[in-house]
Scaffold this motif. Structure first.
Motif, PDB file in Angstrom:
ATOM      1  N   ARG A   3       0.871  -1.181   0.000  1.00  0.00           N
ATOM      2  CA  ARG A   3       0.000   0.000   0.000  1.00  0.00           C
ATOM      3  C   ARG A   3       0.912   1.237   0.000  1.00  0.00           C
ATOM      4  O   ARG A   3       1.683   1.421   0.929  1.00  0.00           O
ATOM      5  N   ILE A   4       0.801   2.033  -1.052  1.00  0.00           N
ATOM      6  CA  ILE A   4       1.662   3.199  -1.222  1.00  0.00           C
ATOM      7  C   ILE A   4       0.809   4.465  -1.193  1.00  0.00           C
ATOM      8  O   ILE A   4      -0.152   4.592  -1.951  1.00  0.00           O
ATOM      9  N   GLY A   5       1.167   5.381  -0.301  1.00  0.00           N
ATOM     10  CA  GLY A   5       0.469   6.657  -0.196  1.00  0.00           C
ATOM     11  C   GLY A   5       1.290   7.763  -0.829  1.00  0.00           C
ATOM     12  O   GLY A   5       2.503   7.651  -1.000  1.00  0.00           O
ATOM     13  N   ILE A   6       0.622   8.857  -1.154  1.00  0.00           N
ATOM     14  CA  ILE A   6       1.275  10.017  -1.771  1.00  0.00           C
ATOM     15  C   ILE A   6       1.007  11.270  -0.958  1.00  0.00           C
ATOM     16  O   ILE A   6      -0.092  11.488  -0.468  1.00  0.00           O
ATOM     17  N   THR A   7       2.051  12.057  -0.785  1.00  0.00           N
ATOM     18  CA  THR A   7       1.910  13.419  -0.300  1.00  0.00           C
ATOM     19  C   THR A   7       2.783  14.256  -1.212  1.00  0.00           C
ATOM     20  O   THR A   7       3.798  13.780  -1.722  1.00  0.00           O
ATOM     21  N   GLY A   8       2.383  15.466  -1.457  1.00  0.00           N
ATOM     22  CA  GLY A   8       3.209  16.270  -2.356  1.00  0.00           C
ATOM     23  C   GLY A   8       2.633  17.634  -2.634  1.00  0.00           C
ATOM     24  O   GLY A   8       1.516  17.959  -2.238  1.00  0.00           O
ATOM     25  N   HIS A   9       3.433  18.382  -3.338  1.00  0.00           N
ATOM     26  CA  HIS A   9       3.093  19.763  -3.631  1.00  0.00           C
ATOM     27  C   HIS A   9       1.963  19.862  -4.652  1.00  0.00           C
ATOM     28  O   HIS A   9       1.806  19.016  -5.525  1.00  0.00           O
ATOM     29  N   ARG A  10       1.218  20.941  -4.518  1.00  0.00           N
ATOM     30  CA  ARG A  10       0.138  21.271  -5.436  1.00  0.00           C
ATOM     31  C   ARG A  10       0.647  22.345  -6.392  1.00  0.00           C
ATOM     32  O   ARG A  10       1.694  22.929  -6.185  1.00  0.00           O
ATOM     33  N   GLY A  11      -0.106  22.590  -7.426  1.00  0.00           N
ATOM     34  CA  GLY A  11       0.215  23.675  -8.340  1.00  0.00           C
ATOM     35  C   GLY A  11       1.552  23.500  -9.038  1.00  0.00           C
ATOM     36  O   GLY A  11       2.330  24.451  -9.148  1.00  0.00           O
ATOM     37  N   LEU A  12       1.829  22.301  -9.527  1.00  0.00           N
ATOM     38  CA  LEU A  12       3.083  22.054 -10.230  1.00  0.00           C
ATOM     39  C   LEU A  12       3.052  22.739 -11.600  1.00  0.00           C
ATOM     40  O   LEU A  12       2.033  22.709 -12.288  1.00  0.00           O
ATOM     41  N   THR A  13       4.158  23.311 -11.994  1.00  0.00           N
ATOM     42  CA  THR A  13       4.238  23.950 -13.315  1.00  0.00           C
ATOM     43  C   THR A  13       4.222  22.865 -14.388  1.00  0.00           C
ATOM     44  O   THR A  13       4.582  21.717 -14.121  1.00  0.00           O
ATOM     45  N   PRO A  14       3.831  23.203 -15.630  1.00  0.00           N
ATOM     46  CA  PRO A  14       3.723  22.189 -16.684  1.00  0.00           C
ATOM     47  C   PRO A  14       4.999  21.354 -16.882  1.00  0.00           C
ATOM     48  O   PRO A  14       4.920  20.137 -16.991  1.00  0.00           O
ATOM     49  N   GLY A  15       6.149  21.951 -16.909  1.00  0.00           N
ATOM     50  CA  GLY A  15       7.377  21.177 -17.068  1.00  0.00           C
ATOM     51  C   GLY A  15       7.664  20.304 -15.865  1.00  0.00           C
ATOM     52  O   GLY A  15       8.134  19.167 -15.997  1.00  0.00           O
ATOM     53  N   LEU A  16       7.384  20.814 -14.686  1.00  0.00           N
ATOM     54  CA  LEU A  16       7.638  20.078 -13.454  1.00  0.00           C
ATOM     55  C   LEU A  16       6.681  18.899 -13.307  1.00  0.00           C
ATOM     56  O   LEU A  16       7.088  17.821 -12.883  1.00  0.00           O
ATOM     57  N   ASP A  17       5.419  19.083 -13.700  1.00  0.00           N
ATOM     58  CA  ASP A  17       4.477  17.974 -13.552  1.00  0.00           C
ATOM     59  C   ASP A  17       4.842  16.803 -14.460  1.00  0.00           C
ATOM     60  O   ASP A  17       4.670  15.644 -14.093  1.00  0.00           O
TER      61      ASP A  17
END
Length: 157
Positions: A3-17
């Motif tokens: 079972r793998i969970g995710i946490t992370g930043h919102r609002g990623l720029t197009p290149g970063l996403d």
């Protein structure tokens, strides 16, 4: 099955996403469909992860921090959120009514408590507000939960 969970930043720029999507896909690849992904389905890392889980043919579980969570997300994200929520095999609805930082931290704790490994799309910086990525990572580490940080070298939010 892991079972793998995710946490992370919102609002990623197009290149970063795109870079993040590639990193998440590569990280999940060894598991194939032998994993369960847990996500709050927020815009940014949560959605990128959820898409990768489903693309791998694995089940997705959604965590809804509050009754008003969807409305607190950016309006342009609602179609993606609705689509992913509909594809979730299980939805964990927390008892909060309002989508606050406390509700988000409770969702982060719930996610960590129900996963074997936490993937953190995190630049290593302190949280911008209570319940942010850094706080969820700190909670996971306090429980000795394995955390895999994914962030492209030199990238900025």
């Amino acid at each position: 099955m892991i079972r793998i969970g995710i946490t992370g930043h919102r609002g990623l720029t197009p290149g970063l996403d795109t870079a993040i999507a590639d990193m998440i896909t590569a990280h999940l690849a060894p598991y194939g469909c032998d994993l369960v992904g847990l996500s709050c389905l927020a815009d940014g890392a949560d959605t990128v992860f959820a898409e990768a889980v489903l693309a791998a043919g694995a089940p997705l579980e959604a965590i809804v921090p509050a009754a008003g969570y969807r409305e607190a997300l950016p309006k342009e994200h609602h179609p993606a959120y609705d689509r992913l929520l509909a594809r979730a095999v299980r939805v964990h609805r927390l008892p909060h009514q309002v989508s606050t930082s406390d509700a988000h931290m409770a969702a982060g704790r719930h996610l960590v408590d129900h996963c074997d490994l936490l993937v953190a799309v995190w630049d290593g910086e302190p949280a911008r507000g209570p319940g942010g990525t850094a706080d969820v990572v700190a909670y996971a580490r306090s429980l000795s939960r394995p955390v895999r940080v994914l962030w492209p070298q030199g990238a900025r939010r």
